[in-house]
Design an enzyme around this catalytic site. Structure first.
Site, PDB file in Angstrom:
ATOM      1  N   VAL A  98     -30.882 -60.856   8.432  1.00 12.20           N
ATOM      2  CA  VAL A  98     -30.230 -61.746   9.386  1.00 12.20           C
ATOM      3  C   VAL A  98     -28.727 -61.495   9.295  1.00 12.20           C
ATOM      4  CG1 VAL A  98     -29.893 -64.156  10.072  1.00 12.20           C
ATOM      5  CG2 VAL A  98     -32.012 -63.480   8.932  1.00 12.20           C
ATOM      6  N   CYS A  99     -28.064 -61.388  10.433  1.00 11.62           N
ATOM      7  CA  CYS A  99     -26.619 -61.183  10.439  1.00 11.62           C
ATOM      8  C   CYS A  99     -25.946 -62.366   9.755  1.00 11.62           C
ATOM      9  CB  CYS A  99     -26.113 -61.031  11.866  1.00 11.62           C
ATOM     10  SG  CYS A  99     -24.316 -60.906  11.966  1.00 11.62           S
ATOM     11  N   VAL A 100     -25.173 -62.084   8.719  1.00 10.77           N
ATOM     12  CA  VAL A 100     -24.563 -63.137   7.910  1.00 10.77           C
ATOM     13  C   VAL A 100     -23.567 -63.970   8.715  1.00 10.77           C
ATOM     14  CG1 VAL A 100     -22.763 -61.633   6.929  1.00 10.77           C
ATOM     15  CG2 VAL A 100     -23.494 -63.682   5.685  1.00 10.77           C
TER      16      VAL A 100
END
Length: 149
Positions: A98-100
């Site tokens: 997941v994109c931080v």
């Protein structure tokens, strides 16, 4: 039912951007499940001694980061898409990146980022991991078949 063409030498990249409540979210999950089941059949038919799992690249971005929120409540009449992704990842040993930055901006954090940004707690669902956009860039290198949901 249409047949899904499987080419395991070039696994697709599922770029999931839809919120879990969006109609595209379960379609992405269904595509991933069908792809992995079909790829397993192809791999088993090709070699009865091969125990390698088919590869599928997945990346949760933008509103899809909500999928990784372990505190997200789901009514009983709807599938719990977070639990479904977790089960699929466990079954096929998949990574759920997941994109931080999109996760943090939507209130989703892991223990490391909670400490770094002085947040009270973490709420990242088991099996998901927060990563930078460089992970997505690496998945897109070479002969990438990108499908966005």
């Amino acid at each position: 039912m249409s047949k899904l063409m499987i080419n395991t030498s070039t696994p697709p990249l599922l770029l999931i951007t839809a919120d879990p409540s969006h109609p595209l979210a379960p379609i992405a999950l269904r595509y991933a499940r069908t792809y992995l089941q079909s790829a397993s059949l192809v791999n088993n038919a090709a070699s009865s001694t091969s125990h390698e799992n088919p590869v599928l690249n997945i990346f949760f971005y933008a509103d899809a980061a909500h999928t990784a929120n372990r505190l997200r409540w789901q009514s009983a009449d709807q599938i719990n898409i977070t639990q479904e992704w977790q089960a699929l990842a466990e079954q096929y040993q998949l990574s759920l990146p997941v994109c931080v930055s999109t996760a943090l901006s939507r209130g989703i954090s892991d223990a490391d980022n909670s400490a770094r940004h002085q947040l009270e707690t973490e709420n990242l669902a088991k099996g998901f991991k927060l990563v930078g956009l460089s992970e997505l860039a690496m998945m897109m290198q070479g002969d990438c078949r990108l499908l966005q949901f």
